[in-house]
Design a protein around this motif. Sequence first.
Motif, PDB file in Angstrom:
ATOM      1  N   PRO A  17       1.350  -0.860   0.137  1.00 12.54           N
ATOM      2  CA  PRO A  17      -0.199   0.246   0.096  1.00 12.54           C
ATOM      3  C   PRO A  17       0.928   1.404  -0.091  1.00 12.54           C
ATOM      4  O   PRO A  17       2.246   1.300   0.540  1.00 12.54           O
ATOM      5  CB  PRO A  17      -0.902  -0.457   1.374  1.00 12.54           C
ATOM      6  CG  PRO A  17       0.228  -0.927   2.049  1.00 12.54           C
ATOM      7  CD  PRO A  17       0.968  -1.621   1.080  1.00 12.54           C
ATOM      8  N   ARG A  18       0.253   1.973  -0.241  1.00  9.61           N
ATOM      9  CA  ARG A  18       0.712   3.649   0.029  1.00  9.61           C
ATOM     10  C   ARG A  18      -0.281   4.948  -0.050  1.00  9.61           C
ATOM     11  O   ARG A  18      -1.580   4.463  -0.890  1.00  9.61           O
ATOM     12  CB  ARG A  18       2.035   4.234  -1.499  1.00  9.61           C
ATOM     13  CG  ARG A  18       0.927   3.989  -3.028  1.00  9.61           C
ATOM     14  CD  ARG A  18       2.337   4.150  -4.258  1.00  9.61           C
ATOM     15  NE  ARG A  18       1.750   3.330  -5.401  1.00  9.61           N
ATOM     16  CZ  ARG A  18       1.223   4.455  -6.071  1.00  9.61           C
ATOM     17  NH1 ARG A  18       1.241   5.877  -6.082  1.00  9.61           N
ATOM     18  NH2 ARG A  18       0.795   4.315  -7.342  1.00  9.61           N
ATOM     19  N   ARG A  19       0.346   5.672   0.932  1.00  6.75           N
ATOM     20  CA  ARG A  19      -1.113   6.413   1.016  1.00  6.75           C
ATOM     21  C   ARG A  19      -0.484   7.691  -0.395  1.00  6.75           C
ATOM     22  O   ARG A  19      -0.212   7.826  -0.428  1.00  6.75           O
ATOM     23  CB  ARG A  19      -0.789   7.445   2.001  1.00  6.75           C
ATOM     24  CG  ARG A  19      -2.266   7.604   2.574  1.00  6.75           C
ATOM     25  CD  ARG A  19      -2.298   8.474   4.359  1.00  6.75           C
ATOM     26  NE  ARG A  19      -2.498   7.014   5.157  1.00  6.75           N
ATOM     27  CZ  ARG A  19      -2.706   6.903   5.646  1.00  6.75           C
ATOM     28  NH1 ARG A  19      -4.193   6.642   5.328  1.00  6.75           N
ATOM     29  NH2 ARG A  19      -2.846   5.725   6.440  1.00  6.75           N
ATOM     30  N   LEU A  20      -2.083   7.772  -0.673  1.00  7.24           N
ATOM     31  CA  LEU A  20      -2.606   9.300  -1.120  1.00  7.24           C
ATOM     32  C   LEU A  20      -2.627  10.706  -1.286  1.00  7.24           C
ATOM     33  O   LEU A  20      -2.877  10.651  -0.105  1.00  7.24           O
ATOM     34  CB  LEU A  20      -3.583   9.137  -3.093  1.00  7.24           C
ATOM     35  CG  LEU A  20      -3.314   7.607  -3.237  1.00  7.24           C
ATOM     36  CD1 LEU A  20      -4.853   7.320  -4.608  1.00  7.24           C
ATOM     37  CD2 LEU A  20      -2.195   7.647  -4.607  1.00  7.24           C
ATOM     38  N   ALA A  21      -2.509  11.778  -2.087  1.00  8.75           N
ATOM     39  CA  ALA A  21      -2.706  13.009  -1.360  1.00  8.75           C
ATOM     40  C   ALA A  21      -4.636  13.474  -1.182  1.00  8.75           C
ATOM     41  O   ALA A  21      -4.227  14.070  -0.014  1.00  8.75           O
ATOM     42  CB  ALA A  21      -2.476  13.945  -2.369  1.00  8.75           C
ATOM     43  N   ASP A  22      -5.135  12.953  -1.311  1.00 13.96           N
ATOM     44  CA  ASP A  22      -6.473  12.496  -0.478  1.00 13.96           C
ATOM     45  C   ASP A  22      -6.936  11.848   0.488  1.00 13.96           C
ATOM     46  O   ASP A  22      -8.451  12.293   1.139  1.00 13.96           O
ATOM     47  CB  ASP A  22      -7.422  12.131  -1.325  1.00 13.96           C
ATOM     48  CG  ASP A  22      -7.316  10.998  -2.052  1.00 13.96           C
ATOM     49  OD1 ASP A  22      -7.050  10.143  -1.710  1.00 13.96           O
ATOM     50  OD2 ASP A  22      -8.273  10.586  -3.032  1.00 13.96           O
ATOM     51  N   GLY A  23      -5.943  10.923   1.072  1.00  8.14           N
ATOM     52  CA  GLY A  23      -5.913  10.385   2.085  1.00  8.14           C
ATOM     53  C   GLY A  23      -5.799   8.970   1.686  1.00  8.14           C
ATOM     54  O   GLY A  23      -5.876   7.785   3.041  1.00  8.14           O
ATOM     55  N   SER A  24      -6.626   8.635   1.314  1.00  9.63           N
ATOM     56  CA  SER A  24      -6.461   6.948   0.510  1.00  9.63           C
ATOM     57  C   SER A  24      -5.723   6.287   0.206  1.00  9.63           C
ATOM     58  O   SER A  24      -4.416   6.673   0.028  1.00  9.63           O
ATOM     59  CB  SER A  24      -8.219   7.077  -0.416  1.00  9.63           C
ATOM     60  OG  SER A  24      -7.093   7.451  -2.138  1.00  9.63           O
ATOM     61  N   LEU A  25      -5.917   5.366   0.319  1.00 11.58           N
ATOM     62  CA  LEU A  25      -4.742   3.912   0.169  1.00 11.58           C
ATOM     63  C   LEU A  25      -4.619   3.596  -1.241  1.00 11.58           C
ATOM     64  O   LEU A  25      -5.645   3.363  -1.930  1.00 11.58           O
ATOM     65  CB  LEU A  25      -4.688   2.815   1.259  1.00 11.58           C
ATOM     66  CG  LEU A  25      -3.958   4.145   2.585  1.00 11.58           C
ATOM     67  CD1 LEU A  25      -4.603   2.437   3.257  1.00 11.58           C
ATOM     68  CD2 LEU A  25      -2.721   4.129   2.612  1.00 11.58           C
ATOM     69  N   ILE A  26      -3.639   3.035  -1.976  1.00  8.34           N
ATOM     70  CA  ILE A  26      -3.665   2.082  -3.440  1.00  8.34           C
ATOM     71  C   ILE A  26      -2.939   1.191  -2.723  1.00  8.34           C
ATOM     72  O   ILE A  26      -1.711   1.644  -2.924  1.00  8.34           O
ATOM     73  CB  ILE A  26      -3.594   2.624  -3.978  1.00  8.34           C
ATOM     74  CG1 ILE A  26      -3.767   2.781  -5.278  1.00  8.34           C
ATOM     75  CG2 ILE A  26      -2.329   3.859  -3.889  1.00  8.34           C
ATOM     76  CD1 ILE A  26      -3.067   3.396  -6.742  1.00  8.34           C
ATOM     77  N   TRP A  27      -2.905  -0.478  -3.586  1.00  7.60           N
ATOM     78  CA  TRP A  27      -2.495  -0.864  -3.634  1.00  7.60           C
ATOM     79  C   TRP A  27      -1.516  -1.608  -4.865  1.00  7.60           C
ATOM     80  O   TRP A  27      -2.609  -1.753  -5.604  1.00  7.60           O
ATOM     81  CB  TRP A  27      -2.974  -2.074  -2.637  1.00  7.60           C
ATOM     82  CG  TRP A  27      -3.289  -2.385  -1.248  1.00  7.60           C
ATOM     83  CD1 TRP A  27      -2.063  -3.223  -0.579  1.00  7.60           C
ATOM     84  CD2 TRP A  27      -4.275  -1.684  -0.391  1.00  7.60           C
ATOM     85  NE1 TRP A  27      -2.849  -2.871   1.407  1.00  7.60           N
ATOM     86  CE2 TRP A  27      -3.735  -2.015   0.511  1.00  7.60           C
ATOM     87  CE3 TRP A  27      -5.480  -0.765  -0.751  1.00  7.60           C
ATOM     88  CZ2 TRP A  27      -4.373  -1.609   1.960  1.00  7.60           C
ATOM     89  CZ3 TRP A  27      -5.686  -0.164  -0.159  1.00  7.60           C
ATOM     90  CH2 TRP A  27      -5.920  -0.547   1.875  1.00  7.60           C
ATOM     91  N   ASP A  28      -0.699  -1.284  -5.306  1.00  6.57           N
ATOM     92  CA  ASP A  28       0.237  -1.704  -6.257  1.00  6.57           C
ATOM     93  C   ASP A  28       0.025  -3.118  -5.833  1.00  6.57           C
ATOM     94  O   ASP A  28       1.544  -3.624  -4.812  1.00  6.57           O
ATOM     95  CB  ASP A  28       1.284  -0.657  -6.731  1.00  6.57           C
ATOM     96  CG  ASP A  28       0.662   0.502  -5.692  1.00  6.57           C
ATOM     97  OD1 ASP A  28      -0.005   0.742  -7.148  1.00  6.57           O
ATOM     98  OD2 ASP A  28       2.014   0.830  -5.713  1.00  6.57           O
ATOM     99  N   GLY A  29      -0.189  -4.397  -6.808  1.00  2.00           N
ATOM    100  CA  GLY A  29       0.257  -6.239  -6.448  1.00  2.00           C
ATOM    101  C   GLY A  29       0.432  -6.671  -8.024  1.00  2.00           C
ATOM    102  O   GLY A  29       0.021  -6.229  -8.625  1.00  2.00           O
ATOM    103  N   ILE A  30       0.270  -8.048  -7.252  1.00  2.00           N
ATOM    104  CA  ILE A  30       0.320  -8.825  -8.386  1.00  2.00           C
ATOM    105  C   ILE A  30       0.045 -10.096  -7.554  1.00  2.00           C
ATOM    106  O   ILE A  30      -0.106 -10.226  -6.701  1.00  2.00           O
ATOM    107  CB  ILE A  30       1.742  -8.971  -8.631  1.00  2.00           C
ATOM    108  CG1 ILE A  30       2.171  -9.973  -9.902  1.00  2.00           C
ATOM    109  CG2 ILE A  30       2.805  -9.936  -7.506  1.00  2.00           C
ATOM    110  CD1 ILE A  30       2.938 -10.149 -10.682  1.00  2.00           C
ATOM    111  N   ALA A  31      -1.340 -10.629  -8.211  1.00  2.00           N
ATOM    112  CA  ALA A  31      -1.958 -11.930  -8.459  1.00  2.00           C
ATOM    113  C   ALA A  31      -1.509 -13.391  -8.914  1.00  2.00           C
ATOM    114  O   ALA A  31      -1.686 -13.211 -10.168  1.00  2.00           O
ATOM    115  CB  ALA A  31      -3.053 -12.108  -8.468  1.00  2.00           C
ATOM    116  N   THR A  32      -0.797 -13.749  -8.292  1.00  2.00           N
ATOM    117  CA  THR A  32       0.230 -15.422  -8.956  1.00  2.00           C
ATOM    118  C   THR A  32      -0.734 -16.257  -8.801  1.00  2.00           C
ATOM    119  O   THR A  32      -1.120 -17.071  -7.576  1.00  2.00           O
ATOM    120  CB  THR A  32       1.636 -15.740  -8.476  1.00  2.00           C
ATOM    121  OG1 THR A  32       2.158 -14.264  -8.862  1.00  2.00           O
ATOM    122  CG2 THR A  32       1.984 -16.676  -9.548  1.00  2.00           C
ATOM    123  N   ASP A  33      -0.642 -17.429 -10.051  1.00  2.00           N
ATOM    124  CA  ASP A  33      -1.024 -18.650  -9.840  1.00  2.00           C
ATOM    125  C   ASP A  33      -0.744 -19.914  -9.331  1.00  2.00           C
ATOM    126  O   ASP A  33       0.227 -20.149 -10.343  1.00  2.00           O
ATOM    127  CB  ASP A  33      -2.129 -19.062 -11.669  1.00  2.00           C
ATOM    128  CG  ASP A  33      -2.531 -20.553 -11.122  1.00  2.00           C
ATOM    129  OD1 ASP A  33      -2.450 -21.505 -10.623  1.00  2.00           O
ATOM    130  OD2 ASP A  33      -3.576 -20.751 -11.492  1.00  2.00           O
TER     131      ASP A  33
END
Length: 759
Positions: free
Chosen positions: A342-358
């Motif tokens: 996760p990383r926090r944006l300027a508006d206070g929300s969180l965004i998750w950069d991720g990868i889903a692996t089978d």
Amino acid sequence: MTGRMLGLHLLLELAAIIIASLVVVMSWHTFHHDRREPAHVLLCGFLVVVVCDLMHALTPEGMPSLFADGSDDVAGFFWLMGRSFQAATLLLMALRTTPRINRPAATAIGTSIAAVLLAVGIFQVESRPLIFIEALRMKPLQARFEYGLCAANLIVAALLVRRSRVSDRDQERLLALSCVVMAAGGLSFALSEQNAHTQHVFGHVLKVLAYLLLYRATFIASIRAPYEAVSRSEAQLADYAARIKTLSQNLPLSVMYQVIGHHAEDRRFVYVSEASERIFGIPAEAAMQDPARLFARIVPEDRAKFRAEQRRSHREVSIFDLTVRLGRDDGTTRHIHFHSAPRRLADGSLIWDGIATDVTGRMEAEESRRRMEAGRYESQRLEALGTLASGIAHDFNNILASIIGNVSLVLDAIKKDATADAMRGVQHIHKASVRARDLVKQILSFSRQQVPVREVRALRSIVSEGIGLLDATLPASITVRAQLDEVSALVDTTQIQQVVLNLCTNAAQAMGPFGGCIDVGLVAVELTLARAQELGLAAGPHANLWVADNGSGMSEDTQRRAFEPFFTTKPVGSGTGLGLSVVHSIVKTHQGAVTLTSELGAGSRFDIYLPRVSGTPPGPPPAMDGATPAHTDGERVIYVDDDVMMAMMVESLLKSAGYTVTSFTDADLAIDVMRRHPDAFDILVTDFNMPTRSGLDLIKAVRTMRPGLPMLLSTGYVTEDLITEARKLGASAVLEKEHSPESLVAAIRSALATRVPKE
């Protein structure tokens, strides 16, 4: 100034004014985050220059009167002021000492300076003619001013050239050239002695040229350079997007994604790679439009832990890391590992950069590896049992011979009425039978393929039992010496016995037909930090189990490969090469370490280190062999066993203990009797393995007739599954048949003590 020259002068000045105005307009529209950017200074300075040039063009003698009568002094003043602000503005740009102002402030400052100069030029200069031009000849003040402006422009040009060598920018080169041309134009005015009109026109032409160069530099800074930067950025973004797309498409088992949310339960996808349909079975657009479609595919058993991990990751702003099972439309279930940061944006929300692996293939491979490992254990166990078989048969034959011989002696003693001899023979028979029972129990315990169960156990008894299994198999030429201390560890009993058996068997084979001595030791040790690091263990208390022999030893190459699966120095058909490999694997799964020390001709020593634990290990169950039956009230026992001899023996035993016994060798017959007389018995004891019905079937059938009747199940093969199932059906206990008959009496007494009285 003649009419023709006046018109040409006005035309050149208008051209210069238009160009300077374009410079002002472009400076106004130049966007800069940094308020120190030179565009703001250029806006302010050339706003003044435009006003001064406009007044210079409108105020020469011979021009129509606007603000005042035409005057060369006024025109000359505005000329010099415009030239001065042009040089001062470029000097500030060259020195990079621009004030911290924004566009409105720069416009206001420029307008204010222009207004002041208008007031001074119109109302003050005319009263003090200092630069009056007579026949286009300058007075000394104006000439000196022009020389000063020429020098200032040349200095600015030098500064800009120097800066351009460092930055390698076309804008600064054009500004420097503009200053040089402006200096040449000023020099043309200062030297206008002969051919004054020609030099005057030439000076104005150079001024227009200098402004054109300045406009070009401003165009580069304000339009071309930003456009090229935007074009480069767009190209880089396009290239980056193409790379990301290619990367996400070419990951064979992974989906790249971004999830944004203000709350743990309010999340949505802002990006899902196109591999979504291949991995999840859902198009990327559908997943972004409705995240619930993906969540609904998680198997119900995994949804709760998925939500819990979401809340934890959102609350702690930490990495989301979880593997769940996902159902697909084709009916298959895939194991998907989600990993995002996760990383926090300027508006206070969180965004998750991720990868889903089978990871289905990986998990299946791990399961296959686990099965292969279990197969290795079983294969090696069978090999060990094969090694033990002949010795066990020999030992068992000795036991049977002892029993048979003593039975003959007892019969003979009975015929002769020799009671003491008969009693002594019976005692020998009982002792041999117990030995046979214990031997069978050990072999069954070792051979059964059970799930490893680790408990805090005393290693001394485990190692002793393992050595006991070897007694009948080792030749007389081999002696086993044991020095065992009391040490406890968290272990699986059967696996540790297998370690002892493998190491001792390996040692016996290393000594060959001439025999030797095997030393088995067990001691508590404290591993130092240095020694623990060598072994790959944590420093602290450990149990040290070792097996040493004085056999042939091993070469360095053999020692390096000793723990490899299927590596053996024995002839073909003499072993699988799994013994030491299984030892190594078992020790590792117990968080321990094993070392080998050997030398050719001097024997080998294996040292095993297991984490030592404190605590009291469970003691052996209380002995019930030979126990004296307590007083009974003649409780009625129904006993069922398809073995006639066993049924007769148990019936006699229980009757002698004071019970009323009815025995059956047919389970169906026992059920029929119970159906006709459900209250005729106080307890049921049944064998498990019978031909028509199993003991569980019998218990289930009787339970419907007498719900509160105590029941016992007896079997020669006790498993956890059997115990669980028997207890579900209401059995009080599951007994091992190899226990002595007296233990059955104690079990019946215990079950009757807990029965529910009838109303």
